[in-house]
Structures are given as structure tokens and as C-alpha cells.
Motif scaffolding. Structure first.
Motif, PDB file in Angstrom:
ATOM      1  N   ARG A  70       0.838  -1.251   0.174  1.00 55.88           N
ATOM      2  CA  ARG A  70      -0.088  -0.081   0.179  1.00 55.88           C
ATOM      3  C   ARG A  70       1.059   1.249   0.373  1.00 55.88           C
ATOM      4  O   ARG A  70       1.684   1.239   1.215  1.00 55.88           O
ATOM      5  CB  ARG A  70      -0.411  -0.198   1.219  1.00 55.88           C
ATOM      6  CG  ARG A  70      -2.139  -0.987   1.126  1.00 55.88           C
ATOM      7  CD  ARG A  70      -2.618  -1.268   1.833  1.00 55.88           C
ATOM      8  NE  ARG A  70      -3.324  -2.467   2.077  1.00 55.88           N
ATOM      9  CZ  ARG A  70      -4.681  -2.293   3.591  1.00 55.88           C
ATOM     10  NH1 ARG A  70      -4.483  -1.952   4.166  1.00 55.88           N
ATOM     11  NH2 ARG A  70      -5.717  -3.060   3.280  1.00 55.88           N
ATOM     12  N   VAL A  71       1.116   2.470  -0.891  1.00 49.80           N
ATOM     13  CA  VAL A  71       1.727   3.511  -1.107  1.00 49.80           C
ATOM     14  C   VAL A  71       0.446   4.855  -1.328  1.00 49.80           C
ATOM     15  O   VAL A  71       0.912   5.450  -1.356  1.00 49.80           O
ATOM     16  CB  VAL A  71       2.398   3.888  -2.104  1.00 49.80           C
ATOM     17  CG1 VAL A  71       3.449   2.530  -2.016  1.00 49.80           C
ATOM     18  CG2 VAL A  71       1.504   2.835  -3.467  1.00 49.80           C
ATOM     19  N   ASP A 314       8.273 -10.397  -8.613  1.00 50.57           N
ATOM     20  CA  ASP A 314       7.831 -11.438  -8.922  1.00 50.57           C
ATOM     21  C   ASP A 314       7.328 -10.335 -10.695  1.00 50.57           C
ATOM     22  O   ASP A 314       6.076 -10.384 -10.717  1.00 50.57           O
ATOM     23  CB  ASP A 314       6.146 -10.006  -8.757  1.00 50.57           C
ATOM     24  CG  ASP A 314       5.812 -10.857  -7.410  1.00 50.57           C
ATOM     25  OD1 ASP A 314       5.908 -12.454  -7.110  1.00 50.57           O
ATOM     26  OD2 ASP A 314       4.826 -10.473  -6.153  1.00 50.57           O
ATOM     27  N   GLY A 315       8.765 -10.133 -11.181  1.00 52.69           N
ATOM     28  CA  GLY A 315       8.452  -9.361 -12.826  1.00 52.69           C
ATOM     29  C   GLY A 315       8.579  -7.552 -12.855  1.00 52.69           C
ATOM     30  O   GLY A 315       8.336  -7.510 -13.844  1.00 52.69           O
ATOM     31  N   GLN A 316       8.339  -7.499 -12.117  1.00 52.78           N
ATOM     32  CA  GLN A 316       8.115  -6.049 -12.010  1.00 52.78           C
ATOM     33  C   GLN A 316       9.168  -5.309 -11.829  1.00 52.78           C
ATOM     34  O   GLN A 316       9.516  -4.703 -10.738  1.00 52.78           O
ATOM     35  CB  GLN A 316       6.655  -5.412 -10.972  1.00 52.78           C
ATOM     36  CG  GLN A 316       6.542  -3.998 -11.751  1.00 52.78           C
ATOM     37  CD  GLN A 316       6.372  -3.129 -12.484  1.00 52.78           C
ATOM     38  OE1 GLN A 316       5.120  -4.189 -12.850  1.00 52.78           O
ATOM     39  NE2 GLN A 316       6.835  -2.877 -13.441  1.00 52.78           N
ATOM     40  N   LEU A 317       9.746  -4.368 -12.828  1.00 53.79           N
ATOM     41  CA  LEU A 317      11.003  -3.794 -12.828  1.00 53.79           C
ATOM     42  C   LEU A 317      10.099  -2.248 -12.438  1.00 53.79           C
ATOM     43  O   LEU A 317       9.679  -2.318 -13.494  1.00 53.79           O
ATOM     44  CB  LEU A 317      11.732  -4.004 -14.088  1.00 53.79           C
ATOM     45  CG  LEU A 317      12.151  -5.474 -14.955  1.00 53.79           C
ATOM     46  CD1 LEU A 317      12.273  -5.653 -15.933  1.00 53.79           C
ATOM     47  CD2 LEU A 317      13.111  -6.464 -13.102  1.00 53.79           C
ATOM     48  N   GLY A 324       5.443   0.482 -12.939  1.00 52.70           N
ATOM     49  CA  GLY A 324       7.085   0.440 -12.714  1.00 52.70           C
ATOM     50  C   GLY A 324       7.517   1.979 -11.969  1.00 52.70           C
ATOM     51  O   GLY A 324       8.492   1.893 -11.502  1.00 52.70           O
ATOM     52  N   TYR A 325       6.608   2.352 -12.197  1.00 48.01           N
ATOM     53  CA  TYR A 325       7.048   3.730 -11.067  1.00 48.01           C
ATOM     54  C   TYR A 325       7.148   4.054 -10.088  1.00 48.01           C
ATOM     55  O   TYR A 325       7.978   4.541  -9.307  1.00 48.01           O
ATOM     56  CB  TYR A 325       6.020   4.406 -12.078  1.00 48.01           C
ATOM     57  CG  TYR A 325       6.363   6.083 -12.027  1.00 48.01           C
ATOM     58  CD1 TYR A 325       7.944   6.751 -11.862  1.00 48.01           C
ATOM     59  CD2 TYR A 325       5.414   6.824 -10.897  1.00 48.01           C
ATOM     60  CE1 TYR A 325       8.286   8.128 -11.719  1.00 48.01           C
ATOM     61  CE2 TYR A 325       5.840   8.663 -10.842  1.00 48.01           C
ATOM     62  CZ  TYR A 325       7.262   9.162 -11.241  1.00 48.01           C
ATOM     63  OH  TYR A 325       7.721  10.150 -11.038  1.00 48.01           O
ATOM     64  N   VAL A 326       6.160   2.821  -9.246  1.00 47.46           N
ATOM     65  CA  VAL A 326       5.612   3.068  -7.856  1.00 47.46           C
ATOM     66  C   VAL A 326       7.579   2.459  -7.306  1.00 47.46           C
ATOM     67  O   VAL A 326       7.378   3.114  -6.453  1.00 47.46           O
ATOM     68  CB  VAL A 326       4.254   2.325  -7.761  1.00 47.46           C
ATOM     69  CG1 VAL A 326       3.895   2.311  -6.076  1.00 47.46           C
ATOM     70  CG2 VAL A 326       3.385   3.340  -8.220  1.00 47.46           C
ATOM     71  N   ILE A 327       7.070   1.804  -7.624  1.00 47.64           N
ATOM     72  CA  ILE A 327       8.723   0.334  -7.068  1.00 47.64           C
ATOM     73  C   ILE A 327       9.769   1.724  -7.652  1.00 47.64           C
ATOM     74  O   ILE A 327      10.927   1.598  -6.599  1.00 47.64           O
ATOM     75  CB  ILE A 327       8.729  -0.809  -8.256  1.00 47.64           C
ATOM     76  CG1 ILE A 327       7.888  -1.286  -8.203  1.00 47.64           C
ATOM     77  CG2 ILE A 327      10.059  -1.496  -7.583  1.00 47.64           C
ATOM     78  CD1 ILE A 327       7.490  -1.574  -6.837  1.00 47.64           C
ATOM     79  N   ARG A 328      10.291   2.418  -8.739  1.00 44.87           N
ATOM     80  CA  ARG A 328      11.194   3.133  -8.702  1.00 44.87           C
ATOM     81  C   ARG A 328      11.022   4.493  -7.882  1.00 44.87           C
ATOM     82  O   ARG A 328      12.006   4.758  -6.825  1.00 44.87           O
ATOM     83  CB  ARG A 328      10.924   4.073 -10.043  1.00 44.87           C
ATOM     84  CG  ARG A 328      11.640   4.926 -10.583  1.00 44.87           C
ATOM     85  CD  ARG A 328      12.222   4.930 -12.165  1.00 44.87           C
ATOM     86  NE  ARG A 328      12.575   4.473 -12.531  1.00 44.87           N
ATOM     87  CZ  ARG A 328      12.992   4.060 -14.052  1.00 44.87           C
ATOM     88  NH1 ARG A 328      12.501   4.830 -14.764  1.00 44.87           N
ATOM     89  NH2 ARG A 328      14.021   2.912 -13.834  1.00 44.87           N
ATOM     90  N   ARG A 329       9.890   5.089  -7.838  1.00 43.87           N
ATOM     91  CA  ARG A 329       9.751   6.090  -6.711  1.00 43.87           C
ATOM     92  C   ARG A 329      10.051   5.047  -5.067  1.00 43.87           C
ATOM     93  O   ARG A 329      10.721   6.651  -4.064  1.00 43.87           O
ATOM     94  CB  ARG A 329       8.202   6.654  -6.216  1.00 43.87           C
ATOM     95  CG  ARG A 329       7.670   7.931  -6.976  1.00 43.87           C
ATOM     96  CD  ARG A 329       6.602   8.092  -7.579  1.00 43.87           C
ATOM     97  NE  ARG A 329       5.906   8.380  -5.863  1.00 43.87           N
ATOM     98  CZ  ARG A 329       4.854   7.982  -6.205  1.00 43.87           C
ATOM     99  NH1 ARG A 329       4.391   7.903  -6.151  1.00 43.87           N
ATOM    100  NH2 ARG A 329       4.636   8.105  -4.633  1.00 43.87           N
ATOM    101  N   GLU A 380      21.783  -1.013 -10.490  1.00 46.16           N
ATOM    102  CA  GLU A 380      21.585  -0.437 -11.645  1.00 46.16           C
ATOM    103  C   GLU A 380      20.639   0.843 -11.236  1.00 46.16           C
ATOM    104  O   GLU A 380      21.421   2.054 -11.704  1.00 46.16           O
ATOM    105  CB  GLU A 380      21.355  -1.167 -12.756  1.00 46.16           C
ATOM    106  CG  GLU A 380      21.076  -0.399 -13.690  1.00 46.16           C
ATOM    107  CD  GLU A 380      20.712  -1.193 -15.668  1.00 46.16           C
ATOM    108  OE1 GLU A 380      22.152  -1.485 -15.800  1.00 46.16           O
ATOM    109  OE2 GLU A 380      19.830  -1.111 -16.445  1.00 46.16           O
ATOM    110  N   GLU A 381      20.110   0.604 -11.111  1.00 45.36           N
ATOM    111  CA  GLU A 381      18.684   1.319 -10.583  1.00 45.36           C
ATOM    112  C   GLU A 381      19.171   2.768  -9.860  1.00 45.36           C
ATOM    113  O   GLU A 381      19.013   3.833  -9.650  1.00 45.36           O
ATOM    114  CB  GLU A 381      17.036   0.854  -9.928  1.00 45.36           C
ATOM    115  CG  GLU A 381      16.542   1.896  -9.703  1.00 45.36           C
ATOM    116  CD  GLU A 381      15.438   2.395 -11.196  1.00 45.36           C
ATOM    117  OE1 GLU A 381      15.825   1.455 -12.847  1.00 45.36           O
ATOM    118  OE2 GLU A 381      14.796   3.516 -11.165  1.00 45.36           O
TER     119      GLU A 381
END
Ligand code: SER
Length: 887
Positions: A70-71, A314-317, A324-329, A380-381
Motif C-alpha cells: 500500500r503506497v 514478481d517480475g515488476q522492474l 514500475g514507476y511506483v517501485i522506482r519511487r 543499476e537503478e
């Protein structure tokens, strides 16, 4: 004291002993659902069963622990996580499920038995809430639940709760029902004596907390806000694992449990800083603020590590869009905190993956299986964000220089927002850096900009779904594996408006149309009745159903229809899909078993396949893969399909399942010769239908992820023709030479030699021109003035003015107009003393003069060039520069 892993196990074992089947967590990242990006509650994966569109089969009692993320929301706002000690982005939810089996009494008794007999909680510390009813909804108090609770707790431990706390809804629409929460009072006896626990329930007291929510699902909330009874009663329970463990381990903070401590210890080791001098009871004086920031930063990193690692598993880069943007944030937020408060100027989060895998790998095998990928992607990220961070800091330094130059002390909101938007700097980081340098930030201005951007985003994304117009009750029957045409009726439809565009979505009773899923595009085609033909422009998938997209509704929506799939695009995408299976199989043979599918996209013309592999695939390896795939095509393996296969059986067939994919208890297995995969897609009837397979590119999409693009069948044929046409055309240019490569090589060599000659001649010509210009230099008030208009290449003109300066290094101005290919060019050169002592500026002056040749340009004070359109103005432009020099 039980460890976290023991608590998780004990929950599953208890319910297993009560006839529940232990099932794995669904992926945390949700694919193929436009309404939800991440699993945010245990019940998400059972939505279809709860709504009655899917049969639960024999396993009507289940138990699991679900990875949730939950974000957003009151306490889970990403920017808040870490500031307190008990909210998280990712968390686990323990749940037991009854699909049409036991209901309120069974759920209450089981929960009570587990808490008091297995976990041995003191009944006197437990409080329960029940739904008090709602007039506006026309719902009574949940007396039934209250009655069952009364078997276990005294009346003053049963507390009424309002709709907000005690009526659980999945979202605006969907399954819902009254719920009972169990709260635990873990204060000291003295505290308990002062204020009774019941007064602190739901009052945000960190020691009196809700641990378990038991939802009695009995309604479906419809789009118009009304409630309809669900086809069967369902029990959905959710127990927050992290807070349960905190309570059992008698800690004040979730981060003090053994779920987080190993990670925090590792952060301490790496950063050399210490955690926890300011636990809520700590009262130390100086350095407290700084220590608090360290603590927050450590909590942020420990929390975010889990969210990011599990998403990648889970395969989400991390990417620029959606999930993907949520994970990046999330990852960037951790990097920022580590950078700012833990002194981590280099990538660092990836170093924590080891510990996480040790801690959680046994319960979640996807972590160890993909440890290398997770680590590489994170690193890398992080590296790339740290580069951005540096750039942002440079920009901010520039902004602060400006402030200083103007004697100002506050950075404006627009600049602060630009740092946030482009460089990922949240306001607090900008404020921190500014403060360190004696500046403040206009926070209100920043908020204003943020509001404007949100508004823009809302306007851009505004999609309005109308209510479903139900023509016939019933479920959809998908017949697309066997048919491309089928008789059907419209069950329901709705209008969707997106900006100015609008279309309709139709659900048919029988449909051969495949809805976009698993990387394969949806079918197109037509819906035909006796009187009309409607184009189906796309098919999406929602809640396991094909949703047909049409621009216009049929005039008679109740007519008998034939739904006909466009065969050409269907066969094209089917062949490409089958080819991805062969490619996946062959990549594993050639590169190794570590190859995991990480994404794919197929339509009739495209075949894209992403997979984990840690270096470039060499040309020889690619060739080998192509050969193998083409062998399998020629072997013409027939499609060997096993529908509704129990998942264990499917695994025995050797079928490959994907991490992060949601599978039911029964799956479809698709086999072609030795290749076998879990797959719901549409495939060629046999591999021979693919025709031919050719890789056209291999590239990197992210750390550890490669992408192959390939062509099949007809597209290969076209590609070969186009290749052949190019070669024939080339041969034509070289008199149909047999040894085309040799001839071209010779031609290039000759060209290189000629080019060198030309350059030599040009240099000589420049040299001569220079001599002549220097010789003819005029003198005005002691300054040598060199002017000319010549036919000459721009590069040669530049060369010329530099040479003139070499010959006349002092008291000199040189203005050359040159024409090449009919285009005028102005080149200006001043000796250094003319710039320093006479204040001339070639860059500025040329802008003025270039107007005469309808052009523009610029440069430095001593040298500038400008191109233009009007060569007739060249002489005047040259004179203009001399005039501007005011000698
Ligand atoms: N669905 C409920 C919740 O998320 C119980 O699992 O709280």
C-alpha cells in the motif's frame, strides 16, 4: 518467544489442522487488472470466487499469507512511511478463507481458539468490535456476530463500530460486508488500571492495536452505490503479520522485531551508524534530532528494501510507468534517505538483499530463486538515480548562486518543484540542502506547483466508466481455444469516456475473442447480426472475462449475433506467441536454466521477449538459438494442450511457471514437443505454422534483463525480400560485381585516399588565402583590419580566420564572408587584446551583423560564426562587423 517465521508457520498449521488448504501468496504486483496495480489485501486474489464468477472447487477452506503493498491512504502515504514505527509499504497479511463453508460463528470461534490457545494471548486483553449498523444503508447492527463473541468475551469487551471501521469494502465497487476487528491491549497492568482498554480501542494508541480483521462478506457494492447480496457467504480475514509479531515479541516498534532487525543491523554495519537511540521512550538531549533522522532513514531503507525486492521477484522492474514507476519511487526514496542521512553516496540498498533472502527466503522461494536478478536490478537503478541526484545537486547549487547574486534568501516554489519533478528531489531534501547553505524554500509555492501537476495528471487520465446496462444475467463462456466464430448475445454493456473519446464495452455470453493478457494482444473482428455488422476494435480482459470494445452499439442490442474473430491477425499473433515458447525453451538450452521469462509482447507483426541473463548474448549464441527454434518449427510439433490441469500435475508435466504470475488451482498447460509452459494464450495448431524464425535484435532493457525481437513467417519472407532488394540494388550500382564486398571495400579505400588529398589541397588553399589576406590587411587607427568574401567551406573558413590570427596575433580584427553550396557564412576573429582592451565581443557583434544575411549564430568574445540564407548581404555583413568595432 516465537520468531516471526514460527508465527507465520503456526498460523498456517493451525488452520491446516482445521481443514484449510495452505495456498501460496498471490503475486504482490497485479498484472492484467486495469483497476489495481498491487495486491492491497488478502482477498484480491479471491475476488472472482467471492463475486461468484469462479467456482472455488473442493478447497472451500484456505489459509495463506499474502504479500501486500500500500503506497497511498491515510497512514500508508509513501512519504510518511518510516516516520512512525508501525506503518509499511509492503506487509504480510495472514488470512483464513471460507467460500460458502463456515460463516460468522465458525470464523469467530477459530480466531478465538488460535489467539488464546495457540498464541496464548490473555483473553482479558482482547477487545472486539462489531458493526453498529447504518441507517442510510438500511443495515442493522451485526447482532449475530455480537452474539457469537459473547460466548468468548464479557459484554464490555464488545464495542460497536461505525461504517468506516466495521464495514469492509474492497473499493468503490465490489465485495463487501460487516466486519469484526480484534484489538489487543498490551499496556502495563498499571496503565490498564488507570484507563480501561475499551476506551482506547481505535484511538491510535500504539499499545492498544487492531491485529485481526474478520470480514463477513455478504454484499456486492454496485456502481450505483446499492448493495446486492453475494451468491454465497464468504469469510475473509486479514491479520497484519508485522504488528502481530511486534505484539508477541513485546516490542514497541515493528522494526524492533526479528522481521526487520537483521536488515537494520546490516544497515548499521554498512553505514557505521547506530539505530534506535530515540525509541519512543528514549529521552536523550542533544543530537536527538540528528539521531531521529538516522532512525527514520534506517526504517525507510528496511521497509523499502522489502517492497522493491518482492516486486522485482514478481517480475515488476522499476520503470517510468504505472507499477514500475511506483517501485522506482520507492527505491529512490530509500536512496535519498540513505544518501542524506546515512552518508551513502554509492549504491547501497542492493547490499541488503542477502539478509532479506536469509530472513524471508524459506517462506517466499521466489526471493532466493531470483536473488541475483534482484541485486543487479537494484544496483543499476540506484547507480542511475545517484547520477541524477548529483545533477540535481549541481542545479540546486546554481540556483543558490543566483539567490546569492541577487541577495535573496528563499528558493522559489517553481525551482523546488522542478527539482522534485525532474530529479526526484522531494521537498525535504531541497529544504535540507538549502538550510545547510543558509536559505529557505517557498514550501507553499512548491505545494501549489504540485497541485497544478496533479490537476494536469487528473485531466489527462480522466476515464469515466458508465454503469453496466445488464441485458441478461449470467457468465461468459470463452470458446476461443476451439473456435474463431460463435453464436452469441450481449449480456451487458457500458459506455466509457476518456477525454473526448468514447467507446462501449460489451460482455457476450459466448465469445471466441481472446482478451489481451500475458503479453498477447486482444482479438479484433466483427459482431454480425441479421441487419448489421459492428467492428470489434479490441478485446481486453477484466475479472477473467473478455471485454469487447466497440465504437458504436448495435441498433438492436438484444439481437442474435455471430462473433467473428479476424483470422489473419489472430493467426499472426498465435504463431508469434508459439514462437516465444520455442524461443524460451531454446534460450534455456543454449544459455542455461537461469533464463526466466520477464515479459513479452506479441501481435501479428511483433515478437518481443524479455528474459533474465547477465551478459550480452553473443552472435554465435543467437545463431544457435535461431537454428534450434527453426528445427522445432520444421519438426512441426502439434499443439498439445491440457486444460484445467491441477497445478501439481502440471508441474509434473515439466511445465514452466512464471514468477509473479497468478495461477489458479487448475491451469492450462501448452506443449510443443519438449517445450511445456503454463499458458492461457492462443497458439498455432502446430509449430510448422510459424514458418520461419529470425532474430532481428538483441539488447538490454535493464540490469540483468535482455530483450530479443524476432520475425516469423510472412514477416521473415518480407524481410528477406527487402534484404535481397538492397543487395540487388547495391550490385546494380557496382556493375553487378560478383565480389560485392571486395568492390565496396576498394571503393571505400579509394574514397578515403581522395578525401585525404582534398583535405591537403584545401589546407594549401587556406594557407594561400591567409597569406593574401594578411598581405592586403588595412590599418585603421593602428588596428589591422582583414576582410574578405570568398567561396569556401565553413570548416575551411574557420581554419582561415584562426590562421590569420596566428599570423597577426595583436591589434587585429578579421571578418570573412564565405559561400558554400550557395549558403553564406560569416566568421569573425579578434586578437585577444581587442577583446580585453577594446571590449570587443565577436559573439554579440555577429548576432547583429548576421541579420544582413538573414541568419543567426554566436560564439565566444574572440571568435564567432554565423550562417544565413541571403548570400547577397554578405559584403554588407562583413562591413557591419567592422563598423560595430568602432575603431
Ligand atoms: N479484507 C480485509 C482487510 O484487508 C480482511 O482481510 O482488512
Amino acid at each position: 518467544m516465537m520468531t516471526a517465521n514460527e508465527v507465520r508457520e503456526s498460523f498456517k498449521k493451525f488452520f491446516e489442522g482445521k481443514g484449510h488448504k495452505i495456498v501460496p501468496s498471490a503475486p504482490m504486483v497485479i498484472k492484467d487488472d486495469p483497476t489495481l496495480m498491487f495486491t492491497n489485501a488478502g482477498m484480491n486474489q479471491w475476488k472472482d470466487i467471492i463475486l461468484g464468477t469462479k467456482d472455488p472447487g473442493k478447497d472451500v477452506r484456505r489459509v495463506d499469507t499474502q504479500k501486500c503493498l500500500r503506497v497511498s491512504g491515510k497512514h500508508n502515504d509513501l512519504e510518511e512511511v518510516g516516520h512512525d514505527t508501525y506503518h509499511h509499504t509492503m506487509f504480510e497479511m495472514l488470512g483464513n478463507w471460507s467460500f460458502g463453508d463456515y460463516f460468522k460463528e465458525g470464523a469467530i470461534d477459530l480466531a478465538w481458539e488460535y489467539l488464546t490457545e495457540v498464541l496464548k494471548l490473555n483473553p482479558a486483553d482482547l477487545y472486539v468490535t462489531v458493526f453498529e449498523g447504518s441507517k442510510e444503508e438500511g443495515l442493522e447492527r451485526d447482532n449475530e456476530a455480537a452474539g457469537y463473541w459473547a460466548k468468548h468475551v464479557p459484554a464490555d469487551h464488545i464495542i460497536n463500530g461505525n461504517k468506516h471501521d466495521n464495514f469492509w469494502e474492497m473499493g468503490e465497487t465490489g465485495p463487501c460486508g460487516p466486519c469484526s476487528e480484534i484489538h489487543v491491549d498490551s499496556r502495563t497492568p498499571e496503565e490498564k488500571a488507570q484507563v480501561p482498554g475499551r476506551e482506547l480501542v481505535n484511538k491510535d494508541n500504539p499499545q492498544v492495536i487492531e491485529i485481526w480483521n474478520i470480514v463477513f462478506m455478504q454484499y456486492n457494492r454496485k456502481a450505483d452505490g446499492s448493495l446486492e447480496p453475494l451468491p454465497m457467504h464468504v469469510i475473509d480475514t486479514g491479520m497484519g503479520f508485522e504488528r502481530l509479531v511486534r505484539m508477541l515479541q513485546d516490542k514497541h516498534s515493528n522494526y524492533d522485531t526479528d522481521i526487520f532487525q537483521p536488515i537494520i543491523k546490516e544497515i548499521e554495519t554498512i553505514s557505521g551508524k547506530k539505530y534506535g537511540f530515540t525509541t519512543p521512550t528514549g529521552e536523550n538531549g542533544e543530537g536527538k534530532d540528528e539521531q531521529e533522522k538516522i532512525d527514520i532513514a534506517m526504517r525507510v531503507c528496511a521497509d523499502h528494501l522489502r517492497a522493491v525486492a518482492f516486486s522485482i521477484a514478481d517480475g515488476q522492474l522499476p520503470s517510468n510507468a504505472k507499477a514500475g514507476y511506483v517501485i522506482r519511487r520507492i527505491l529512490r526514496r530509500a536512496v535519498r534517505y540513505a544518501y542524506t542521512f546515512l552518508g551513502q553516496k554509492q549504491a547501497f540498498m542492493y547490499k541488503l538483499v542477502n539478509v532479506l533472502v536469509e530472513q524471508m527466503g524459506a517462506a517466499f522461494p521466489e526471493l532466493p530463486a531470483q536473488q541475483e536478478l534482484i541485486t543487479r536490478v537494484m544496483k543499476e537503478e540506484e547507480d542511475s538515480f545517484l547520477r541524477t541526484l548529483e545533477k540535481g545537486i549541481n542545479l540546486l547549487n546554481g540556483d543558490m548562486d543566483e539567490l546569492k547574486a541577487h541577495g535573496e534568501t528563499q528558493l522559489d516554489g517553481v525551482s523546488a518543484f522542478r527539482l522534485f519533478d525532474t530529479y526526484g528531489f522531494p521537498l525535504d531534501l531541497t529544504e535540507l540542502i538549502c538550510r545547510e547553505n543558509g536559505y529557505t524554500v517557498d514550501a507553499a509555492g512548491f505545494d501549489e506547483e504540485m497541485k497544478k501537476q496533479k490537476e494536469r495528471a487528473r485531466n489527462a487520465a480522466a476515464v469515466e466508466n458508465g454503469d453496466w446496462e445488464v441485458l441478461k444475467e449470467g457468465d461468459q463462456n470463452f470458446v476461443g481455444y476451439d473456435y474463431t466464430e460463435y453464436e452469441c448475445h450481449i449480456l451487458r454493456y457500458r459506455k466509457v469516456t476518456q477525454k473526448k473519446n468514447s467507446f462501449y464495452e460489451l460482455v457476450l455470453d459466448n465469445t471466441p475473442f481472446y482478451g489481451e493478457m500475458g503479453g498477447q494482444v486482444g482479438d479484433k473482428g466483427v459482431l454480425v447480426s441479421e441487419n448489421e455488422t459492428i467492428q470489434i476494435i479490441d478485446t481486453k480482459r477484466e475479472n477473467n472475462q473478455s471485454i469487447h470494445i466497440v465504437k458504436e452499439l448495435p441498433k438492436d442490442v438484444n439481437a442474435d449475433f455471430m462473433a467473428c474473430v479476424d483470422i489473419e491477425s489472430r493467426e499472426g499473433s498465435a504463431a508469434n506467441h508459439t514462437a516465444t515458447h520455442l524461443l524460451d525453451y531454446c534460450l534455456k538450452q543454449v544459455l542455461g536454466e537461469h533464463v526466466e521469462q520477464k515479459g513479452s509482447y506479441v501481435d501479428k507483426d511483433t515478437l518481443r521477449f524479455d528474459f533474465s541473463h547477465f551478459q550480452k548474448v553473443t552472435d554465435e549464441e543467437l545463431r544457435k538459438v535461431e537454428h534450434m527454434v527453426n528445427e522445432m518449427i520444421r519438426a512441426d510439433y502439434p499443439l498439445d494442450e491440457h486444460r484445467d490441469t491441477p497445478i501439481e500435475e502440471a508441474k509434473e508435466l515439466g511445465a514452466i511457471a512464471l514468477f509473479g504470475e497468478k495461477y489458479g488451482d487448475k491451469v492450462r498447460v501448452v506443449r510443443f514437443g519438449p517445450s511445456a509452459e503454463f499458458c492461457g494464450g492462443i497458439h498455432a495448431k502446430s509449430t510448422g505454422k510459424i514458418g520461419f524464425f529470425k532474430i532481428i535484435s538483441e539488447s538490454s532493457v535493464a540490469a540483468g534483463i535482455r530483450r530479443i525481437e524476432a520475425l516469423t513467417g510472412k514477416a521473415c519472407e518480407e524481410a528477406i525480400y527487402s534484404l535481397q532488394d538492397t543487395i540487388v540494388a547495391l550490385k546494380g550500382l557496382f556493375n553487378n560485381a560478383k565480389d560485392l564486398e571486395g568492390v565496396i571495400r576498394k571503393y571505400i579505400d579509394e574514397h578515403d585516399a581522395l578525401k585525404k588529398d582534398v583535405e591537403k589541397f584545401q589546407a594549401q588553399a587556406v594557407e594561400r588565402a591567409k597569406d593574401k589576406l594578411v598581405e592586403n590587411a588595412r590599418e585603421i587607427n593602428g588596428v589591422k583590419v582583414v576582410t574578405a568574401v570568398l567561396p569556401m567551406e565553413p570548416a575551411a573558413a574557420k581554419d582561415l580566420v584562426f590562421k590569420v590570427r596566428e599570423a597577426l596575433p595583436e591589434n587585429m580584427i578579421c571578418v570573412v564572408g564565405s559561400v558554400y553550396n550557395d549558403k553564406p557564412m560569416l566568421s569573425v576573429m579578434f586578437s585577444d587584446d581587442m577583446v580585453k582592451d577594446h571590449g570587443l565581443n565577436a559573439g554579440k557583434m555577429i548576432r547583429e551583423a548576421a541579420k544582413l544575411i538573414q541568419g543567426g549564430g554566436g560564439g565566444q568574445p574572440h571568435y564567432a560564426q554565423a550562417g544565413g540564407k541571403n548570400k547577397d548581404g554578405l559584403s554588407a555583413a562583413v562591413d557591419k562587423v567592422v563598423e560595430l568595432a568602432q575603431l
